[in-house]
Scaffold this motif. Structure first.
Motif, PDB file in Angstrom:
ATOM      1  N   GLU A  64     -21.604  -1.042  49.757  1.00 10.86           N
ATOM      2  CA  GLU A  64     -20.197  -0.717  49.497  1.00 10.86           C
ATOM      3  C   GLU A  64     -19.423  -0.582  50.798  1.00 10.86           C
ATOM      4  O   GLU A  64     -18.302  -1.078  50.928  1.00 10.86           O
ATOM      5  CB  GLU A  64     -20.089   0.605  48.714  1.00 10.86           C
ATOM      6  N   ARG A  65     -20.022   0.128  51.758  1.00 11.77           N
ATOM      7  CA  ARG A  65     -19.327   0.298  53.039  1.00 11.77           C
ATOM      8  C   ARG A  65     -19.254  -1.019  53.801  1.00 11.77           C
ATOM      9  O   ARG A  65     -18.258  -1.293  54.483  1.00 11.77           O
ATOM     10  CB  ARG A  65     -19.999   1.374  53.889  1.00 11.77           C
ATOM     11  N   THR A  66     -20.274  -1.853  53.685  1.00 12.33           N
ATOM     12  CA  THR A  66     -20.205  -3.176  54.311  1.00 12.33           C
ATOM     13  C   THR A  66     -18.976  -3.915  53.785  1.00 12.33           C
ATOM     14  O   THR A  66     -18.197  -4.481  54.568  1.00 12.33           O
ATOM     15  CB  THR A  66     -21.483  -3.983  54.022  1.00 12.33           C
ATOM     16  N   ALA A  67     -18.779  -3.884  52.474  1.00  9.49           N
ATOM     17  CA  ALA A  67     -17.637  -4.593  51.868  1.00  9.49           C
ATOM     18  C   ALA A  67     -16.316  -3.992  52.343  1.00  9.49           C
ATOM     19  O   ALA A  67     -15.385  -4.727  52.706  1.00  9.49           O
ATOM     20  CB  ALA A  67     -17.741  -4.548  50.343  1.00  9.49           C
ATOM     21  N   VAL A  68     -16.216  -2.662  52.347  1.00 14.00           N
ATOM     22  CA  VAL A  68     -14.962  -2.012  52.771  1.00 14.00           C
ATOM     23  C   VAL A  68     -14.670  -2.335  54.238  1.00 14.00           C
ATOM     24  O   VAL A  68     -13.533  -2.692  54.591  1.00 14.00           O
ATOM     25  CB  VAL A  68     -15.021  -0.479  52.559  1.00 14.00           C
ATOM     26  N   PHE A  69     -15.677  -2.248  55.069  1.00 14.79           N
ATOM     27  CA  PHE A  69     -15.443  -2.474  56.511  1.00 14.79           C
ATOM     28  C   PHE A  69     -15.112  -3.937  56.793  1.00 14.79           C
ATOM     29  O   PHE A  69     -14.312  -4.239  57.678  1.00 14.79           O
ATOM     30  CB  PHE A  69     -16.649  -1.999  57.331  1.00 14.79           C
ATOM     31  N   LYS A  70     -15.727  -4.839  56.048  1.00  9.05           N
ATOM     32  CA  LYS A  70     -15.361  -6.252  56.194  1.00  9.05           C
ATOM     33  C   LYS A  70     -13.876  -6.439  55.863  1.00  9.05           C
ATOM     34  O   LYS A  70     -13.145  -7.109  56.591  1.00  9.05           O
ATOM     35  CB  LYS A  70     -16.206  -7.123  55.258  1.00  9.05           C
ATOM     36  N   ALA A  71     -13.441  -5.839  54.769  1.00 13.53           N
ATOM     37  CA  ALA A  71     -12.049  -6.001  54.315  1.00 13.53           C
ATOM     38  C   ALA A  71     -11.081  -5.395  55.330  1.00 13.53           C
ATOM     39  O   ALA A  71     -10.119  -6.058  55.758  1.00 13.53           O
ATOM     40  CB  ALA A  71     -11.871  -5.344  52.953  1.00 13.53           C
ATOM     41  N   VAL A  72     -11.328  -4.144  55.698  1.00 12.99           N
ATOM     42  CA  VAL A  72     -10.400  -3.444  56.602  1.00 12.99           C
ATOM     43  C   VAL A  72     -10.342  -4.159  57.950  1.00 12.99           C
ATOM     44  O   VAL A  72      -9.263  -4.286  58.548  1.00 12.99           O
ATOM     45  CB  VAL A  72     -10.794  -1.956  56.745  1.00 12.99           C
ATOM     46  N   SER A  73     -11.481  -4.675  58.393  1.00 11.40           N
ATOM     47  CA  SER A  73     -11.507  -5.362  59.698  1.00 11.40           C
ATOM     48  C   SER A  73     -10.824  -6.718  59.636  1.00 11.40           C
ATOM     49  O   SER A  73     -10.622  -7.359  60.670  1.00 11.40           O
ATOM     50  CB  SER A  73     -12.950  -5.497  60.193  1.00 11.40           C
ATOM     51  N   GLU A  74     -10.483  -7.151  58.423  1.00  9.13           N
ATOM     52  CA  GLU A  74      -9.719  -8.394  58.291  1.00  9.13           C
ATOM     53  C   GLU A  74      -8.273  -8.136  57.851  1.00  9.13           C
ATOM     54  O   GLU A  74      -7.566  -9.050  57.446  1.00  9.13           O
ATOM     55  CB  GLU A  74     -10.425  -9.343  57.322  1.00  9.13           C
ATOM     56  N   GLY A  75      -7.883  -6.854  57.897  1.00 10.99           N
ATOM     57  CA  GLY A  75      -6.473  -6.526  57.661  1.00 10.99           C
ATOM     58  C   GLY A  75      -6.127  -6.075  56.257  1.00 10.99           C
ATOM     59  O   GLY A  75      -4.971  -5.775  55.973  1.00 10.99           O
TER      60      GLY A  75
END
Ligand code: THU
Length: 146
Positions: A64-75
């Motif tokens: 879940e955190r992998t998905a959130v961090f991927k998203a946030v790091s892409e804006g």
């Protein structure tokens, strides 16, 4: 549990399919427990995540955190829903396990998502339950608590 109105807007079975695909990439040489997540952004973009373990154990990152961090790091910081699937290495969909997000992941979701955010815990695209983040993290400490 959420009412049907929300479910009609989003394609939950499709989101679960994406979470199952993400689970295939889980790096789990220590627990052999594979988790996949699919996070749908408000933009419509989809972010997949899997758990990534470490030989030092502590640095392990949940799906879940992998998905959130991927998203946030892409804006992307606003989200429509997350689907989560998990189970021991050998299990394929339909899974026997239902993987609920850990406490740390619930807190990370609460950083970006409101309490009515739908969290889909699934065993297959046809077999799932939907909870709100508020049900999973009642009386949350959120950015507006500061
Ligand atoms: N795990 C997740 O990826 N998400 C959760 O919410 C629960 C736990 C992972 C972490 C670890 O790699 C494995 O599952 C066993 O705890």
């Amino acid at each position: 549990k959420m009412d049907m109105k929300e479910e009609e807007i989003m394609d939950y079975p499709k989101l679960i399919e994406e979470a199952l695909l993400a689970r295939d990439y889980a790096y789990t040489p220590y627990s052999h427990f594979k988790v996949g997540a699919a996070l749908l952004g408000k933009s419509g973009a989809l972010y997949r995540g899997c758990n990534v373990e470490s030989c030092s154990y502590g640095p392990t990152n949940c799906a879940e955190r992998t998905a959130v961090f991927k998203a946030v790091s892409e804006g992307e910081r606003e989200f429509q829903a997350i689907a989560i699937v998990g189970g021991p290495e050998g299990e394929k969909a339909p899974l026997e396990h239902t993987a609920f997000p850990c406490g740390v992941c619930r807190q990370v979701l609460a950083e970006f998502c409101s309490m009515d955010f739908p969290v889909i815990v699934a065993r297959s695209p046809e077999d799932y339950e939907v909870y709100t983040l508020g049900e999973l993290l009642p009386k949350a400490f959120t950015p507006s608590s500061l």
